[in-house]
Enzyme design. Structure first.
Site, mmCIF file in Angstrom:
data_model
loop_
_atom_site.group_PDB
_atom_site.id
_atom_site.type_symbol
_atom_site.label_atom_id
_atom_site.label_comp_id
_atom_site.label_asym_id
_atom_site.label_seq_id
_atom_site.Cartn_x
_atom_site.Cartn_y
_atom_site.Cartn_z
ATOM 1 N N ASP A 268 -16.464 -33.497 -26.756
ATOM 2 C CA ASP A 268 -15.557 -34.340 -25.784
ATOM 3 C C ASP A 268 -16.800 -34.623 -24.994
ATOM 4 O O ASP A 268 -17.272 -35.608 -24.400
ATOM 5 C CB ASP A 268 -15.133 -33.286 -25.023
ATOM 6 N N ASP B 19 -1.849 -30.149 -28.483
ATOM 7 C CA ASP B 19 -2.113 -29.658 -27.391
ATOM 8 C C ASP B 19 -1.140 -29.100 -26.958
ATOM 9 O O ASP B 19 0.612 -29.709 -26.950
ATOM 10 C CB ASP B 19 -2.524 -30.556 -26.303
#
Length: 251
Positions: free
Chosen positions: A11, A130
């Site tokens: 990330d 998500d």
């Protein structure tokens, strides 16, 4: 039986690898290139590079960093964050990506999945989903988890499959960074009803969690960050543990 994959995830924000909890409270997790080299040498099956603020800030992925990473790793590289058009997907491939991950743009413009798949092949298209549990329902969120959508997770998974996605990256926002284990309930609901591979993401805290993601969640691959970034476990340790418990992995 196809080997199960172990996939570390970078990330990326402001040129560094970061990690948070429930998509919030980011902390530094090291140099992008150092982590990429480490995972390449560690026998990771693939590597995911996600520019986590690109969609939120309505900009393209940091392609200069992608190019540097692609020059250091010899495993499949998936790039996501700000992939909002066929042109941006093309740019990512030119900079060394093997696959692109689309999330926010896929929800706002579902046909984008088909257009990228038609041009580059379904095998190059990963749709990141998500999900967060809201009143007992798994709701798809976009913009780094900031915005709920009208889609329920299973419904959206089937839709992206029909549109040409080659793989689904399923992240539980409720479990992300908590190290409490994957949400195997929603993982199983999706993995057992689509015919494309599903990557488990969000919540891996120990090697048992990886195992349960495969056995209880029926995942095809397990993505993790915290347990590998901070060297709690190595990729080799994870694979040896899984093999000892009967999971087919590449070693």
């Amino acid at each position: 039986m196809l080997a199960k994959r172990i996939i570390p995830c970078l990330d990326v924000r402001d040129g560094r690898v970061v990690k948070g909890i429930n998509f919030e409270g980011l902390r530094d997790a090291g140099s992008i290139l150092e982590q990429a080299r480490f995972y390449n040498n560690e026998m990771a099956d693939e590597l995911v590079f996600l520019d986590i603020s690109a969609s939120l800030e309505s900009r393209r992925t940091t392609l200069e960093e992608v190019l540097k990473v692609s020059g250091e790793v010899f495993i499949p590289l998936t790039v996501g964050g700000g992939i909002s058009s066929v042109e941006r997907a093309h740019d990512a491939f030119l900079h060394g990506a093997d696959k692109v991950s689309v999330n926010t743009a896929a929800v706002s413009e579902p046909e984008l999945i088909s257009r990228i798949a038609e041009k580059f092949g379904s095998q190059a298209v990963v749709v990141a989903i998500d999900v967060k549990k809201v009143d007992g329902r798994y709701i798809v969120h976009t913009h780094s988890g900031k915005k709920p959508t009208e889609y329920e997770a299973v419904e959206w998974a089937h839709k992206v499959q029909e549109l040409g996605a080659g793989e689904i990256l399923l992240t539980s926002m409720d479990r992300d960074g908590t190290q409490e284990g994957y949400d195997n309930e929603i993982l199983k609901m999706i993995s057992t009803t689509v015919h494309i591979p599903v990557i488990a993401s969000g919540g891996a805290g120990n090697l048992e969690h990886l195992y349960r993601g495969f056995t209880d969640g029926h995942a095809d691959a397990a993505l993790a960050a915290s347990i590998f970034h901070f060297r709690t476990y190595s990729i080799r340790q994870a694979k040896e543990y899984l093999r000892e418990r009967g999971i087919t992995v590449r070693l």
